[in-house]
Design an enzyme around this catalytic site. Structure first.
Site, PDB file in Angstrom:
ATOM      1  N   GLU A   1       0.836  -1.072   0.056  1.00  0.00           N
ATOM      2  CA  GLU A   1      -0.013  -0.082   0.137  1.00  0.00           C
ATOM      3  C   GLU A   1       0.888   1.424   0.071  1.00  0.00           C
ATOM      4  O   GLU A   1       2.037   1.241   0.395  1.00  0.00           O
ATOM      5  CB  GLU A   1      -1.034   0.048   1.055  1.00  0.00           C
ATOM      6  CG  GLU A   1      -0.288  -0.342   2.659  1.00  0.00           C
ATOM      7  CD  GLU A   1       0.646   0.422   3.041  1.00  0.00           C
ATOM      8  OE1 GLU A   1       0.382   1.858   2.872  1.00  0.00           O
ATOM      9  OE2 GLU A   1       1.622   0.033   3.822  1.00  0.00           O
TER      10      GLU A   1
ATOM     11  N   GLU B   1       4.199  -0.444   1.939  1.00  0.00           N
ATOM     12  CA  GLU B   1       4.539  -0.806   0.465  1.00  0.00           C
ATOM     13  C   GLU B   1       4.641  -2.034   0.082  1.00  0.00           C
ATOM     14  O   GLU B   1       4.859  -2.613  -0.999  1.00  0.00           O
ATOM     15  CB  GLU B   1       6.160  -0.068   0.200  1.00  0.00           C
ATOM     16  CG  GLU B   1       6.066   1.399   0.408  1.00  0.00           C
ATOM     17  CD  GLU B   1       7.561   1.793   0.150  1.00  0.00           C
ATOM     18  OE1 GLU B   1       8.248   0.978  -0.542  1.00  0.00           O
ATOM     19  OE2 GLU B   1       7.835   2.938   0.303  1.00  0.00           O
TER      20      GLU B   1
END
Length: 625
Positions: free
Chosen positions: A440, A583
């Protein structure tokens, strides 16, 4: 290519089609490491257009690694097929590194060539090496030109000696060269009956100019520009210092968007409705546990790694399991209205900047994924900025609303995002991905994630709020208040996962929910990342009960809500490294452990196979004597 690993040297001139031919030799593989010997970035706009065109020709199976240390790069993953493109630019970097352009015959690169050849011999997967052939381009009659010509001939002969196959490409036509062709004193192959060009012993491409056909006379003092190449990612002029500084993994691959295809956007109708989720195959799991007991090790000596291998076997429905060779990370990006309330240490515009960084290959997740051979894709679900079409195909809106006071997205938008996440999972599974990781990117996204966790676990805000990207005490208090307000609104829809996502989630979280649940429906294992992804996993398991059996927690972050979410899903993290980046980074770090667990169960010898006595056999022998 054949079932046995094959090393192939492909020779050719400028724009002969040699790189395209090399790529065609690897068509049967689902994962390929593209070892680019020239840089992928430049301030030259025309140059970058050429790089883009070459990159577009390669599909998502390719992971690009820019390196001048080919030996190290090949040894990093000898079991993954590789395309080296090309030896001309690699040779230029080696000459640069020893300041050899004016050394004449005194230059000695034997150790570097030996290292490359040793690494090629050690490859257990197919590898294709692209190289310009001496004689198929002009070279200026300068000392630098002669240095390059002589060394290229020697290099090609040495590499050919360790290859099972050597192809010559001229004008798009391919000629397979027989083994054992003689070489002259310079190391360049003589012309044989099998070589209709009659040029195999002439001069090579020039190291002096990036445009060999230029009308400008060649200077005696060369630049560090390598000889022109036809199809590989071209190499712009660079300095010797830049060439020497280029090392494995320092310039990650620019990543592709997700779901970039001509198929229409998915129909969001009933996107929240999932068929029953079948669990991983328990019978196979039992077979896997029995196999673990007869492998050449004390039972249980590999600890939890053994049970991870059992889980992979059960997910695949086969024992022993197949190696995990095509993992993919999808980073779901979106902005959040609550971020404007000062709940993050970074301003909201950083989301778009970091999406661009991930797309360019410069983020932590790119570097980590490049090391372990995982593809990285980023998708813009609700970034508050315009992003390229290849990233925004599934975009639902620009930013979510402020969860403190209103719904973040509408129910229709929540369905649209769910459908997008499901379609992305389908695209990847259909293309051969065998393990998925969700990541994300979104400033302020730990706030809606914590709201979801607090609402679903009935916890108080002060129990679950963390520092996110590193807010100070004042920011922590603002974040706690925002989570309190969001949880108050979430309680009204706690039993309706779709409405919950619309009320306090956002499009990026909703897409992640659809992605995780669809992966379970498609019987594909997933490594979960940190607090944001695990919050989405909680909602996904509400929508598709039993989906959590297809997931493993990659790590435990320092966010207090993350452990609470892991406990709720009954998941034990593989790693605990005090991370809080997001991430997908923590999950990617856990990937080699999961891959190794499958490899051990699949490739390790049993006691019978190895002729080793196990403890039970020894005990039985003692009893009979």
């Amino acid at each position: 290519m054949t079932d046995r690993a094959v090393r192939t040297l492909v020779l050719g001139g400028v724009r002969s089609g040699k790189s395209a031919h090399g790529e065609s030799l690897l068509d049967g593989h689902r994962q390929i490491r593209y070892l680019a010997t020239g840089p992928l970035t430049s301030s030259d706009g025309e140059w970058m257009d050429r790089v883009r065109l070459h990159r577009e020709r390669r599909d998502d199976r390719y992971t690009t690694i820019e390196t001048t240390d080919l030996g190290q790069a090949l040894r990093a993953a000898p079991d993954i097929p590789a395309l080296v493109d090309d030896l001309g630019t690699w040779l230029t970097a080696q000459i640069d590194a020893v300041h050899g352009w004016t050394s004449g015959s005194e230059i000695d690169l034997d150790d570097r060539i030996d290292d490359l050849c040793d690494a090629l011999r050690a490859m257990s997967a197919d590898v294709v090496i692209i190289s310009p052939e001496a004689g198929l381009s002009l070279v200026p009659p300068t000392p630098a030109g002669r240095v390059f010509q002589d060394l290229l001939g020697t290099l090609n002969v040495r590499v050919a000696e360790v290859c099972e196959r050597v192809d010559l490409v001229v004008a798009g036509r391919v000629l397979n060269l027989p083994a054992g062709a003689p070489a002259d004193e310079s190391g360049s192959p003589h012309v044989t009956d099998a070589d209709p060009t009659g040029n195999a012993g002439q001069a090579s491409a020039t190291p002096v100019s990036a445009t060999p056909a230029s009308d400008t006379p060649a200077a005696d003092t060369p630049t560090t520009t390598p000889p022109a190449s036809d199809d590989p990612t071209p190499t712009p002029p660079s300095t010797a210092a830049a060439a020497a500084a280029t090392t494995f993994g320092t310039t990650p691959e620019p990543v592709a968007g997700v779901g970039v295809s001509e198929r229409p956007r998915p129909d969001p109708t009933d996107a929240e409705v999932f068929a029953p989720i079948a669990p991983p195959d328990e019978a196979v799991a039992q077979d896997a546990r029995k196999r673990q007991a007869v492998l050449t090790k004390p039972p249980g000596s590999l600890g939890r790694v053994e049970e991870i291998g059992v889980w992979i076997a059960a997910c695949q429905g086969q024992c022993p399991p197949a190696p995990l060779t095509s993992p993919t990370v999808v980073v779901f990006a979106g902005d959040h209205g609550v971020a404007r309330g000062g709940v993050s240490a970074f301003p909201p515009e950083v989301t778009a900047q970091m999406v661009a960084n991930i797309a360019a290959g410069g983020a932590a997740v790119n570097v980590m994924a490049g090391r372990v051979g995982a593809a990285v894709k980023v998708v813009d679900m609700s970034v508050d900025a315009d992003t390229p079409p290849e990233l925004s195909r599934y975009k639902v809106r620009r930013s979510s609303e402020d969860l403190r006071t209103t719904d973040t997205i509408s129910l229709a938008e929540a369905r649209e995002a769910l459908a997008a996440g499901r379609a992305i999972a389908d695209d990847l599974v259909d293309s051969g991905t065998d393990l998925l990781i969700a990541g994300e990117m979104g400033i302020g996204n730990t706030t809606p994630a914590t709201v979801l966790i607090g609402a679903l676990t009935r916890r108080e805000p002060v129990e679950i709020v963390g520092r996110g990207t590193g807010v100070d005490d004042a920011g922590w208090m603002r974040k706690t208040a925002a989570i309190r307000d969001g949880m108050r609104r979430a309680r009204k829809v706690i039993h309706d996962p779709l409405a919950l996502l619309a009320a306090v989630g956002g499009a990026d979280l909703a897409a992640t929910v659809g992605f995780l649940a669809q992966a379970a429906l498609r019987r594909t294992p997933v490594i979960l990342d940190g607090v944001v992804i695990t919050a989405a996993a909680m909602v996904a398991n509400e929508l598709a009960p039993g989906a959590m059996r297809w997931w493993i927690a990659g790590h435990r972050s320092v966010e207090p809500a993350h452990q609470i979410a892991l406990d709720h899903l009954d998941l034990v993290p593989v790693l605990d490294l005090s991370m809080r980046l997001g991430e997908g980074s923590g999950a990617v770090l856990a990937l080699p452990i999961v891959q190794s667990a499958a490899d051990l169960l699949g490739s390790m010898a049993t006691f019978d196979e190895a002729g080793v006595s196990d403890r039970e056999a020894e005990h039985a022998t003692v009893e009979t004597t």
